[in-house]
Design a protein around this motif. Sequence first.
Motif, PDB file in Angstrom:
ATOM      1  N   VAL A  33       0.788  -1.089   0.018  1.00 55.13           N
ATOM      2  CA  VAL A  33       0.101   0.181   0.145  1.00 55.13           C
ATOM      3  C   VAL A  33       1.072   1.092   0.097  1.00 55.13           C
ATOM      4  O   VAL A  33       1.875   1.352   0.933  1.00 55.13           O
ATOM      5  CB  VAL A  33      -0.857  -0.043   1.319  1.00 55.13           C
ATOM      6  N   GLY A  78      -2.775   4.032  -2.023  1.00 55.32           N
ATOM      7  CA  GLY A  78      -3.507   4.643  -0.808  1.00 55.32           C
ATOM      8  C   GLY A  78      -2.822   4.827   0.181  1.00 55.32           C
ATOM      9  O   GLY A  78      -1.442   4.662   0.391  1.00 55.32           O
ATOM     10  N   THR A  79      -3.310   5.306   1.305  1.00 51.15           N
ATOM     11  CA  THR A  79      -2.816   5.501   2.689  1.00 51.15           C
ATOM     12  C   THR A  79      -3.262   4.607   3.587  1.00 51.15           C
ATOM     13  O   THR A  79      -4.696   4.479   3.642  1.00 51.15           O
ATOM     14  CB  THR A  79      -2.987   6.946   3.115  1.00 51.15           C
ATOM     15  N   VAL A  80      -2.522   3.998   4.559  1.00 50.36           N
ATOM     16  CA  VAL A  80      -3.186   3.066   5.523  1.00 50.36           C
ATOM     17  C   VAL A  80      -3.364   4.154   6.797  1.00 50.36           C
ATOM     18  O   VAL A  80      -2.398   4.874   7.324  1.00 50.36           O
ATOM     19  CB  VAL A  80      -2.096   2.003   5.917  1.00 50.36           C
ATOM     20  N   LEU A  95      -7.818   1.520   5.113  1.00 50.34           N
ATOM     21  CA  LEU A  95      -6.979   2.440   3.997  1.00 50.34           C
ATOM     22  C   LEU A  95      -7.866   3.576   4.101  1.00 50.34           C
ATOM     23  O   LEU A  95      -9.174   3.451   4.598  1.00 50.34           O
ATOM     24  CB  LEU A  95      -6.976   1.946   2.642  1.00 50.34           C
TER      25      LEU A  95
END
Length: 532
Positions: A33, A78-80, A95
Amino acid sequence: MDAKYDVVVVGGGAAGLSGALTLGRARRKVLVVDAGRPRNAPAEGVHMYLAREGVSPLELLAAGREEVIGYGGEIVTGTVETAERLDGGGFRVVLDDGSAVEADRLLVTTGLVDELPDVPGLAERWGRDVLHCPYCHGWEVRDQAIGVLGTGPLAVHQALLWRQWSANVTLFLHTAPELDAEQREQLAARGVTVVEGKVTGLEVTDDRLAGVRLADGRVVPCQALAAASRLTARAGLLAGLGLEAAEQEMFGHVIGTRVPADPSGATSVPGVWVAGNVTNLTEQVIGAAAAAVRAAAAINADLIAEETRRAVAARAHGSHESYESDAAFWNARYAQSAQIWSGNPNVMLVREATDLEPGTALDLGCGEGADAIWLAGRGWRVTAADVSDVALERAAGHAASAGVAGRIEWQRHDLAVSFPEGAFDLVSACFLHSPRDLPREQILRAAAAAVAPGGVLLVVGHAGWPSWEHNPPFDVHFPTPREVLDALELPEGEWEVQVSEEYERTLNGPEGHPGTRMDNVLKIRRLPREPR
Protein backbone atom coordinates in the motif's frame (compact mmCIF):
# COMPACT_ATOMS: atom_id res chain seq x y z
CA MET A 1 -7.18 -6.52 -3.84
CA ASP A 2 -8.09 -9.59 -1.81
CA ALA A 3 -9.30 -9.70 1.78
CA LYS A 4 -6.33 -11.57 3.28
CA TYR A 5 -2.57 -11.58 2.72
CA ASP A 6 0.46 -13.16 4.29
CA VAL A 7 2.07 -9.73 4.56
CA VAL A 8 0.90 -6.18 3.99
CA VAL A 9 3.75 -3.77 3.27
CA VAL A 10 2.87 -0.19 4.19
CA GLY A 11 4.93 2.16 2.05
CA GLY A 12 6.17 1.58 -1.48
CA GLY A 13 9.55 3.28 -1.60
CA ALA A 14 12.86 1.48 -2.11
CA ALA A 15 12.50 -0.23 1.27
CA GLY A 16 8.91 -1.35 0.87
CA LEU A 17 9.38 -2.61 -2.68
CA SER A 18 12.58 -4.47 -1.74
CA GLY A 19 10.76 -6.15 1.13
CA ALA A 20 7.84 -7.04 -1.11
CA LEU A 21 10.17 -8.39 -3.79
CA THR A 22 11.87 -10.63 -1.23
CA LEU A 23 8.54 -11.89 0.06
CA GLY A 24 7.20 -12.44 -3.46
CA ARG A 25 10.23 -14.53 -4.32
CA ALA A 26 9.54 -16.49 -1.13
CA ARG A 27 6.11 -17.29 -2.62
CA ARG A 28 4.27 -15.15 -0.10
CA LYS A 29 1.02 -13.41 -0.84
CA VAL A 30 1.96 -9.77 -0.38
CA LEU A 31 0.21 -6.43 -0.80
CA VAL A 32 2.01 -3.07 -0.98
CA VAL A 33 0.00 0.00 0.00
CA ASP A 34 1.73 3.16 -1.21
CA ALA A 35 0.63 6.78 -0.99
CA GLY A 36 2.83 7.74 -3.97
CA ARG A 37 4.70 10.54 -2.18
CA PRO A 38 8.37 9.45 -1.98
CA ARG A 39 10.57 11.69 0.14
CA ASN A 40 13.27 11.90 -2.53
CA ALA A 41 10.93 12.76 -5.40
CA PRO A 42 12.42 16.30 -5.85
CA ALA A 43 15.95 14.91 -6.24
CA GLU A 44 17.42 14.53 -9.73
CA GLY A 45 18.87 11.12 -9.00
CA VAL A 46 19.52 8.34 -6.53
CA HIS A 47 23.17 7.87 -5.67
CA MET A 48 25.37 5.16 -4.18
CA TYR A 49 22.94 2.49 -5.38
CA LEU A 50 25.30 0.12 -7.16
CA ALA A 51 24.52 -0.34 -10.87
CA ARG A 52 21.73 2.25 -10.60
CA GLU A 53 23.89 5.32 -9.93
CA GLY A 54 22.09 8.54 -10.78
CA VAL A 55 18.79 6.92 -11.70
CA SER A 56 15.72 9.09 -11.24
CA PRO A 57 13.91 8.25 -7.96
CA LEU A 58 10.64 7.78 -9.81
CA GLU A 59 12.29 5.61 -12.47
CA LEU A 60 13.79 3.40 -9.75
CA LEU A 61 10.39 2.97 -8.10
CA ALA A 62 8.67 2.23 -11.42
CA ALA A 63 11.19 -0.53 -12.15
CA GLY A 64 10.81 -1.87 -8.63
CA ARG A 65 7.04 -2.00 -8.95
CA GLU A 66 7.31 -4.05 -12.14
CA GLU A 67 9.64 -6.49 -10.41
CA VAL A 68 7.31 -6.92 -7.43
CA ILE A 69 4.31 -7.49 -9.70
CA GLY A 70 6.38 -9.95 -11.71
CA TYR A 71 6.63 -12.16 -8.64
CA GLY A 72 2.92 -12.03 -7.87
CA GLY A 73 2.91 -9.05 -5.53
CA GLU A 74 0.04 -6.59 -5.57
CA ILE A 75 0.36 -2.82 -5.29
CA VAL A 76 -2.42 -0.36 -4.55
CA THR A 77 -2.31 3.40 -4.23
CA GLY A 78 -3.59 4.61 -0.90
CA THR A 79 -2.76 5.51 2.67
CA VAL A 80 -3.16 3.17 5.61
CA GLU A 81 -5.07 5.12 8.22
CA THR A 82 -5.17 2.55 11.04
CA ALA A 83 -3.86 -0.89 11.93
CA GLU A 84 -5.23 -3.14 14.66
CA ARG A 85 -4.56 -6.63 15.94
CA LEU A 86 -7.38 -9.12 15.46
CA ASP A 87 -8.57 -11.30 18.33
CA GLY A 88 -8.02 -14.43 16.28
CA GLY A 89 -4.50 -13.39 15.26
CA GLY A 90 -3.08 -11.26 12.49
CA PHE A 91 -3.88 -7.65 11.67
CA ARG A 92 -6.51 -5.53 10.00
CA VAL A 93 -5.44 -2.40 8.13
CA VAL A 94 -7.89 0.26 7.00
CA LEU A 95 -7.11 2.46 4.01
CA ASP A 96 -8.12 6.07 3.46
CA ASP A 97 -10.86 5.01 1.02
CA GLY A 98 -12.52 2.92 3.74
CA SER A 99 -11.42 -0.45 2.37
CA ALA A 100 -9.76 -2.93 4.71
CA VAL A 101 -7.55 -5.99 4.38
CA GLU A 102 -6.14 -8.52 6.81
CA ALA A 103 -2.60 -9.82 7.06
CA ASP A 104 -0.66 -12.27 9.18
CA ARG A 105 2.30 -9.86 9.36
CA LEU A 106 2.99 -6.17 8.73
CA LEU A 107 6.10 -4.58 7.25
CA VAL A 108 6.01 -0.82 7.76
CA THR A 109 8.30 1.22 5.50
CA THR A 110 6.56 4.59 5.65
CA GLY A 111 9.76 6.62 5.88
CA LEU A 112 9.94 10.01 7.51
CA VAL A 113 8.82 13.62 7.19
CA ASP A 114 11.34 16.46 6.94
CA GLU A 115 10.40 19.36 9.19
CA LEU A 116 12.23 22.17 7.40
CA PRO A 117 13.69 25.34 8.91
CA ASP A 118 11.34 28.28 8.74
CA VAL A 119 13.10 30.30 6.08
CA PRO A 120 11.02 31.85 3.28
CA GLY A 121 11.63 30.16 -0.06
CA LEU A 122 13.58 27.22 1.41
CA ALA A 123 10.88 24.58 1.05
CA GLU A 124 10.42 25.37 -2.65
CA ARG A 125 14.12 24.63 -3.33
CA TRP A 126 14.25 21.48 -1.16
CA GLY A 127 15.94 18.57 -2.92
CA ARG A 128 17.10 20.78 -5.78
CA ASP A 129 19.72 23.23 -4.52
CA VAL A 130 18.67 23.22 -0.86
CA LEU A 131 20.19 19.94 0.25
CA HIS A 132 20.46 17.81 3.36
CA CYS A 133 23.04 15.08 2.71
CA PRO A 134 26.51 15.49 1.18
CA TYR A 135 26.68 11.80 0.29
CA CYS A 136 23.44 12.15 -1.68
CA HIS A 137 24.19 15.53 -3.32
CA GLY A 138 27.78 16.54 -2.63
CA TRP A 139 29.29 15.38 -5.92
CA GLU A 140 26.74 17.33 -7.93
CA VAL A 141 27.67 20.63 -6.17
CA ARG A 142 31.42 19.97 -5.84
CA ASP A 143 33.62 23.07 -5.97
CA GLN A 144 30.59 25.36 -5.90
CA ALA A 145 29.82 28.02 -3.29
CA ILE A 146 28.04 25.98 -0.63
CA GLY A 147 26.25 27.52 2.33
CA VAL A 148 25.39 25.66 5.52
CA LEU A 149 22.35 26.88 7.43
CA GLY A 150 23.04 26.62 11.14
CA THR A 151 19.95 25.60 13.09
CA GLY A 152 21.30 23.47 15.92
CA PRO A 153 24.33 22.11 17.75
CA LEU A 154 25.43 20.01 14.75
CA ALA A 155 26.03 23.05 12.52
CA VAL A 156 29.82 22.91 12.83
CA HIS A 157 29.81 19.18 12.09
CA GLN A 158 27.79 19.86 8.93
CA ALA A 159 30.06 22.65 7.75
CA LEU A 160 33.22 20.57 8.21
CA LEU A 161 31.57 17.66 6.43
CA TRP A 162 30.56 19.70 3.38
CA ARG A 163 34.09 21.13 3.24
CA GLN A 164 35.13 17.76 1.76
CA TRP A 165 33.26 18.63 -1.47
CA SER A 166 34.18 22.28 -1.83
CA ALA A 167 36.79 24.75 -0.58
CA ASN A 168 34.15 27.48 -0.72
CA VAL A 169 31.91 26.77 2.30
CA THR A 170 30.11 29.37 4.37
CA LEU A 171 28.44 28.64 7.70
CA PHE A 172 25.45 30.89 8.36
CA LEU A 173 25.00 30.79 12.12
CA HIS A 174 21.29 31.72 11.82
CA THR A 175 19.76 30.07 14.93
CA ALA A 176 22.68 27.78 15.84
CA PRO A 177 24.22 28.02 19.31
CA GLU A 178 27.12 30.43 19.82
CA LEU A 179 30.41 28.92 18.68
CA ASP A 180 33.14 28.29 21.20
CA ALA A 181 36.82 29.04 20.61
CA GLU A 182 37.67 25.48 19.59
CA GLN A 183 34.90 25.36 17.00
CA ARG A 184 35.96 28.68 15.51
CA GLU A 185 39.54 27.44 15.31
CA GLN A 186 38.42 24.26 13.51
CA LEU A 187 36.38 26.20 10.96
CA ALA A 188 39.18 28.72 10.38
CA ALA A 189 41.72 25.94 9.91
CA ARG A 190 39.56 24.40 7.20
CA GLY A 191 38.86 27.73 5.52
CA VAL A 192 35.14 27.79 6.33
CA THR A 193 33.73 31.31 6.45
CA VAL A 194 31.41 32.11 9.37
CA VAL A 195 28.59 34.61 8.85
CA GLU A 196 26.73 35.97 11.84
CA GLY A 197 23.08 36.95 11.73
CA LYS A 198 19.72 35.44 10.93
CA VAL A 199 18.84 34.23 7.44
CA THR A 200 15.58 35.74 6.19
CA GLY A 201 15.33 34.40 2.67
CA LEU A 202 16.94 33.04 -0.47
CA GLU A 203 17.91 34.80 -3.67
CA VAL A 204 16.95 32.88 -6.83
CA THR A 205 17.95 33.79 -10.39
CA ASP A 206 16.67 31.90 -13.45
CA ASP A 207 15.28 29.23 -11.14
CA ARG A 208 18.69 28.66 -9.55
CA LEU A 209 19.85 29.53 -6.05
CA ALA A 210 22.05 32.61 -6.22
CA GLY A 211 22.48 33.68 -2.62
CA VAL A 212 21.33 33.85 0.98
CA ARG A 213 19.69 37.01 2.31
CA LEU A 214 20.36 38.09 5.91
CA ALA A 215 18.28 40.16 8.30
CA ASP A 216 20.61 43.16 7.93
CA GLY A 217 20.00 43.19 4.16
CA ARG A 218 23.25 41.58 3.08
CA VAL A 219 23.14 38.92 0.37
CA VAL A 220 25.92 36.33 0.46
CA PRO A 221 26.45 34.53 -2.90
CA CYS A 222 25.67 30.84 -2.69
CA GLN A 223 24.96 28.13 -5.27
CA ALA A 224 23.81 25.41 -2.88
CA LEU A 225 22.54 25.52 0.68
CA ALA A 226 22.79 22.63 3.12
CA ALA A 227 19.98 22.66 5.65
CA ALA A 228 19.26 20.14 8.37
CA SER A 229 15.63 19.17 8.90
CA ARG A 230 14.09 17.59 11.96
CA LEU A 231 13.39 14.01 10.95
CA THR A 232 10.06 12.60 12.09
CA ALA A 233 9.09 8.99 11.44
CA ARG A 234 5.73 8.46 9.75
CA ALA A 235 4.46 6.22 12.55
CA GLY A 236 0.94 7.46 13.24
CA LEU A 237 -0.72 4.31 11.93
CA LEU A 238 1.18 2.21 14.53
CA ALA A 239 -0.35 4.01 17.52
CA GLY A 240 -3.32 1.65 17.54
CA LEU A 241 -0.91 -1.26 18.01
CA GLY A 242 0.78 0.35 20.99
CA LEU A 243 3.96 1.35 19.15
CA GLU A 244 5.36 4.77 19.92
CA ALA A 245 8.23 6.64 18.32
CA ALA A 246 11.40 7.34 20.29
CA GLU A 247 14.09 9.97 19.85
CA GLN A 248 17.17 9.22 17.75
CA GLU A 249 20.42 10.99 18.50
CA MET A 250 23.55 11.82 16.54
CA PHE A 251 26.70 12.72 18.46
CA GLY A 252 24.58 13.16 21.58
CA HIS A 253 22.01 15.47 19.99
CA VAL A 254 18.42 14.60 19.05
CA ILE A 255 17.83 14.69 15.30
CA GLY A 256 14.27 13.34 15.25
CA THR A 257 12.05 10.38 16.12
CA ARG A 258 12.10 6.76 14.95
CA VAL A 259 10.26 3.50 15.62
CA PRO A 260 12.59 1.29 17.71
CA ALA A 261 13.32 -2.19 16.35
CA ASP A 262 15.89 -4.95 16.63
CA PRO A 263 18.51 -5.55 13.88
CA SER A 264 16.00 -7.61 11.86
CA GLY A 265 13.43 -4.82 12.01
CA ALA A 266 11.17 -6.60 14.51
CA THR A 267 9.36 -4.17 16.79
CA SER A 268 8.11 -4.76 20.31
CA VAL A 269 4.74 -5.77 18.85
CA PRO A 270 4.86 -9.40 17.65
CA GLY A 271 4.15 -9.62 13.94
CA VAL A 272 5.15 -6.03 13.09
CA TRP A 273 8.45 -5.19 11.37
CA VAL A 274 9.83 -1.84 10.24
CA ALA A 275 12.58 -0.96 7.76
CA GLY A 276 14.15 2.11 6.22
CA ASN A 277 13.90 5.69 7.47
CA VAL A 278 10.92 4.97 9.71
CA THR A 279 13.34 3.20 12.06
CA ASN A 280 16.74 4.58 10.97
CA LEU A 281 16.54 8.29 10.18
CA THR A 282 19.92 8.53 8.47
CA GLU A 283 19.62 5.45 6.24
CA GLN A 284 20.52 5.88 2.56
CA VAL A 285 18.31 4.46 -0.20
CA ILE A 286 20.42 1.35 -0.72
CA GLY A 287 20.65 0.81 3.04
CA ALA A 288 16.88 1.11 3.41
CA ALA A 289 16.40 -1.45 0.65
CA ALA A 290 18.88 -3.82 2.31
CA ALA A 291 17.19 -3.41 5.69
CA ALA A 292 13.85 -4.31 4.15
CA VAL A 293 15.33 -7.44 2.58
CA ARG A 294 16.54 -8.49 6.05
CA ALA A 295 13.14 -7.72 7.57
CA ALA A 296 11.32 -9.64 4.85
CA ALA A 297 13.56 -12.66 5.38
CA ALA A 298 12.86 -12.48 9.12
CA ILE A 299 9.12 -12.25 8.44
CA ASN A 300 9.25 -15.27 6.16
CA ALA A 301 11.18 -17.24 8.79
CA ASP A 302 8.65 -16.22 11.43
CA LEU A 303 5.77 -17.35 9.24
CA ILE A 304 7.51 -20.65 8.55
CA ALA A 305 8.02 -21.24 12.27
CA GLU A 306 4.35 -20.52 12.97
CA GLU A 307 3.15 -22.65 10.08
CA THR A 308 5.33 -25.50 11.30
CA ARG A 309 3.92 -25.21 14.83
CA ARG A 310 0.42 -25.22 13.41
CA ALA A 311 1.18 -28.22 11.22
CA VAL A 312 2.61 -30.15 14.16
CA ALA A 313 -0.37 -29.26 16.33
CA ALA A 314 -2.83 -30.06 13.55
CA ARG A 315 -1.07 -33.37 12.93
CA ALA A 316 -1.27 -34.22 16.60
CA HIS A 317 -4.88 -33.08 16.72
CA GLY A 318 -5.75 -35.03 13.61
CA SER A 319 -3.71 -38.14 14.41
CA HIS A 320 -4.96 -38.69 17.94
CA GLU A 321 -7.91 -40.59 16.50
CA SER A 322 -5.46 -43.28 15.37
CA TYR A 323 -4.87 -44.21 19.01
CA GLU A 324 -7.28 -46.77 20.35
CA SER A 325 -7.60 -45.04 23.72
CA ASP A 326 -6.76 -41.89 25.66
CA ALA A 327 -4.17 -43.90 27.58
CA ALA A 328 -2.39 -44.91 24.37
CA PHE A 329 -2.39 -41.32 23.12
CA TRP A 330 -1.00 -39.84 26.34
CA ASN A 331 1.51 -42.64 26.84
CA ALA A 332 2.87 -41.88 23.36
CA ARG A 333 2.88 -38.16 24.17
CA TYR A 334 4.90 -38.61 27.36
CA ALA A 335 7.22 -41.13 25.72
CA GLN A 336 8.36 -38.45 23.25
CA SER A 337 10.60 -36.85 25.87
CA ALA A 338 12.14 -37.54 29.24
CA GLN A 339 10.31 -34.47 30.56
CA ILE A 340 7.27 -32.76 29.07
CA TRP A 341 6.44 -30.13 31.70
CA SER A 342 8.64 -27.72 33.64
CA GLY A 343 8.77 -29.71 36.88
CA ASN A 344 7.42 -26.71 38.81
CA PRO A 345 3.99 -26.60 40.48
CA ASN A 346 1.36 -24.48 38.78
CA VAL A 347 1.67 -20.91 39.99
CA MET A 348 -2.03 -20.55 40.68
CA LEU A 349 -2.09 -23.71 42.82
CA VAL A 350 0.79 -22.28 44.84
CA ARG A 351 -0.99 -18.96 45.23
CA GLU A 352 -4.35 -20.37 46.22
CA ALA A 353 -3.28 -23.40 48.30
CA THR A 354 -0.37 -21.96 50.28
CA ASP A 355 -2.59 -20.72 53.12
CA LEU A 356 -4.90 -23.75 53.22
CA GLU A 357 -4.67 -26.11 56.18
CA PRO A 358 -3.10 -29.36 54.87
CA GLY A 359 -5.46 -32.29 54.72
CA THR A 360 -6.39 -34.64 51.91
CA ALA A 361 -5.98 -33.57 48.30
CA LEU A 362 -6.96 -34.95 44.91
CA ASP A 363 -4.86 -33.90 41.92
CA LEU A 364 -6.68 -34.60 38.64
CA GLY A 365 -4.55 -34.98 35.52
CA CYS A 366 -1.40 -34.99 37.64
CA GLY A 367 0.98 -35.55 34.70
CA GLU A 368 4.57 -35.78 35.88
CA GLY A 369 3.54 -35.00 39.45
CA ALA A 370 4.85 -31.49 40.17
CA ASP A 371 1.61 -30.30 41.83
CA ALA A 372 1.15 -33.47 43.89
CA ILE A 373 4.78 -33.37 45.06
CA TRP A 374 4.47 -29.72 46.08
CA LEU A 375 1.30 -30.46 48.07
CA ALA A 376 2.86 -33.48 49.73
CA GLY A 377 5.86 -31.41 50.68
CA ARG A 378 3.54 -29.04 52.53
CA GLY A 379 1.96 -31.83 54.54
CA TRP A 380 -1.00 -32.89 52.39
CA ARG A 381 -1.89 -36.52 51.82
CA VAL A 382 -2.42 -36.64 48.07
CA THR A 383 -4.26 -38.87 45.65
CA ALA A 384 -2.88 -38.14 42.18
CA ALA A 385 -4.68 -39.43 39.09
CA ASP A 386 -3.69 -39.57 35.44
CA VAL A 387 -4.54 -41.68 32.42
CA SER A 388 -0.90 -42.24 31.42
CA ASP A 389 1.11 -45.06 32.96
CA VAL A 390 4.26 -43.40 31.63
CA ALA A 391 3.45 -40.14 33.41
CA LEU A 392 2.51 -41.90 36.66
CA GLU A 393 5.72 -43.94 36.73
CA ARG A 394 7.74 -40.80 36.06
CA ALA A 395 5.85 -38.89 38.76
CA ALA A 396 6.42 -41.64 41.31
CA GLY A 397 10.16 -41.45 40.63
CA HIS A 398 10.14 -37.68 41.14
CA ALA A 399 8.22 -38.11 44.42
CA ALA A 400 10.75 -40.64 45.68
CA SER A 401 13.58 -38.24 44.84
CA ALA A 402 11.76 -35.48 46.71
CA GLY A 403 11.28 -37.69 49.78
CA VAL A 404 7.47 -37.54 49.72
CA ALA A 405 6.60 -40.88 48.12
CA GLY A 406 4.84 -42.04 51.30
CA ARG A 407 2.38 -39.13 51.17
CA ILE A 408 1.15 -39.67 47.59
CA GLU A 409 -1.01 -42.44 46.15
CA TRP A 410 -0.72 -42.62 42.37
CA GLN A 411 -3.85 -43.89 40.63
CA ARG A 412 -4.45 -44.54 36.96
CA HIS A 413 -7.84 -43.29 35.77
CA ASP A 414 -9.40 -42.43 32.47
CA LEU A 415 -11.52 -39.74 34.09
CA ALA A 416 -14.16 -40.11 31.42
CA VAL A 417 -14.69 -43.68 32.64
CA SER A 418 -13.57 -43.91 36.28
CA PHE A 419 -12.93 -41.51 39.13
CA PRO A 420 -10.94 -41.74 42.40
CA GLU A 421 -13.05 -42.66 45.41
CA GLY A 422 -13.32 -40.58 48.56
CA ALA A 423 -13.90 -37.05 49.77
CA PHE A 424 -11.09 -34.52 49.81
CA ASP A 425 -10.29 -31.21 51.46
CA LEU A 426 -8.80 -29.95 48.18
CA VAL A 427 -9.57 -31.06 44.64
CA SER A 428 -7.30 -29.53 42.01
CA ALA A 429 -7.85 -29.66 38.24
CA CYS A 430 -5.12 -27.59 36.57
CA PHE A 431 -5.15 -27.30 32.77
CA LEU A 432 -7.44 -30.26 32.22
CA HIS A 433 -7.35 -29.90 28.42
CA SER A 434 -6.89 -32.56 25.76
CA PRO A 435 -6.78 -32.69 21.94
CA ARG A 436 -8.94 -35.81 22.20
CA ASP A 437 -12.58 -35.71 23.11
CA LEU A 438 -12.72 -35.00 26.82
CA PRO A 439 -15.97 -34.70 28.78
CA ARG A 440 -14.47 -31.85 30.84
CA GLU A 441 -17.74 -30.62 32.31
CA GLN A 442 -18.67 -34.14 33.43
CA ILE A 443 -15.26 -34.60 35.05
CA LEU A 444 -15.43 -31.24 36.84
CA ARG A 445 -18.89 -32.05 38.20
CA ALA A 446 -17.43 -35.29 39.59
CA ALA A 447 -14.57 -33.23 41.02
CA ALA A 448 -17.03 -30.95 42.81
CA ALA A 449 -18.87 -33.96 44.20
CA ALA A 450 -15.56 -35.22 45.65
CA VAL A 451 -15.00 -32.08 47.73
CA ALA A 452 -15.59 -32.61 51.43
CA PRO A 453 -17.68 -30.06 53.40
CA GLY A 454 -15.45 -27.08 54.10
CA GLY A 455 -13.13 -28.15 51.26
CA VAL A 456 -12.03 -26.33 48.12
CA LEU A 457 -12.29 -27.02 44.38
CA LEU A 458 -9.60 -25.29 42.31
CA VAL A 459 -9.99 -25.23 38.51
CA VAL A 460 -7.25 -23.59 36.44
CA GLY A 461 -7.44 -23.46 32.65
CA HIS A 462 -6.37 -21.62 29.54
CA ALA A 463 -8.30 -18.53 28.50
CA GLY A 464 -6.83 -18.32 25.01
CA TRP A 465 -3.91 -19.18 22.76
CA PRO A 466 -0.41 -17.90 23.60
CA SER A 467 0.68 -14.55 22.19
CA TRP A 468 2.89 -16.06 19.47
CA GLU A 469 0.05 -18.21 18.08
CA HIS A 470 -1.43 -15.69 15.65
CA ASN A 471 -3.25 -18.34 13.63
CA PRO A 472 -4.45 -21.18 15.92
CA PRO A 473 -4.11 -24.62 14.33
CA PHE A 474 -7.67 -25.64 15.18
CA ASP A 475 -10.81 -24.24 16.73
CA VAL A 476 -11.32 -24.72 20.44
CA HIS A 477 -13.42 -22.94 23.01
CA PHE A 478 -11.68 -21.85 26.19
CA PRO A 479 -14.40 -21.52 28.85
CA THR A 480 -14.47 -18.53 31.16
CA PRO A 481 -14.60 -18.98 34.95
CA ARG A 482 -18.30 -18.06 34.80
CA GLU A 483 -18.95 -20.76 32.21
CA VAL A 484 -17.06 -23.32 34.31
CA LEU A 485 -19.07 -22.38 37.37
CA ASP A 486 -22.39 -22.62 35.51
CA ALA A 487 -21.43 -26.02 34.06
CA LEU A 488 -20.81 -27.43 37.56
CA GLU A 489 -24.57 -27.14 38.29
CA LEU A 490 -23.90 -26.66 42.00
CA PRO A 491 -26.78 -26.80 44.48
CA GLU A 492 -27.81 -23.34 45.55
CA GLY A 493 -26.59 -22.22 48.96
CA GLU A 494 -23.97 -24.96 49.38
CA TRP A 495 -20.95 -23.25 47.82
CA GLU A 496 -19.17 -19.90 47.89
CA VAL A 497 -17.00 -18.44 45.14
CA GLN A 498 -13.66 -17.28 46.52
CA VAL A 499 -11.76 -16.51 43.30
CA SER A 500 -12.98 -16.09 39.72
CA GLU A 501 -10.55 -14.27 37.45
CA GLU A 502 -8.39 -14.23 34.35
CA TYR A 503 -4.67 -13.57 34.60
CA GLU A 504 -1.70 -13.20 32.31
CA ARG A 505 1.50 -15.18 32.72
CA THR A 506 4.84 -14.85 30.98
CA LEU A 507 6.44 -17.83 29.27
CA ASN A 508 8.87 -18.55 26.47
CA GLY A 509 7.62 -19.54 23.04
CA PRO A 510 8.92 -22.39 20.87
CA GLU A 511 11.77 -20.21 19.57
CA GLY A 512 12.83 -19.18 23.08
CA HIS A 513 11.41 -15.66 22.82
CA PRO A 514 9.32 -14.35 25.75
CA GLY A 515 5.56 -14.31 25.29
CA THR A 516 2.36 -14.25 27.29
CA ARG A 517 -0.74 -16.35 27.73
CA MET A 518 -4.07 -15.62 29.36
CA ASP A 519 -5.32 -18.22 31.82
CA ASN A 520 -8.16 -18.27 34.31
CA VAL A 521 -8.86 -19.64 37.76
CA LEU A 522 -12.00 -20.60 39.63
CA LYS A 523 -11.74 -21.35 43.35
CA ILE A 524 -14.90 -22.34 45.16
CA ARG A 525 -15.48 -23.65 48.68
CA ARG A 526 -18.14 -26.14 49.78
CA LEU A 527 -19.74 -24.70 52.87
CA PRO A 528 -19.40 -26.76 56.05
CA ARG A 529 -22.45 -28.67 57.19
CA GLU A 530 -24.35 -26.93 59.92
CA PRO A 531 -24.39 -28.89 63.18
CA ARG A 532 -27.71 -30.52 63.96
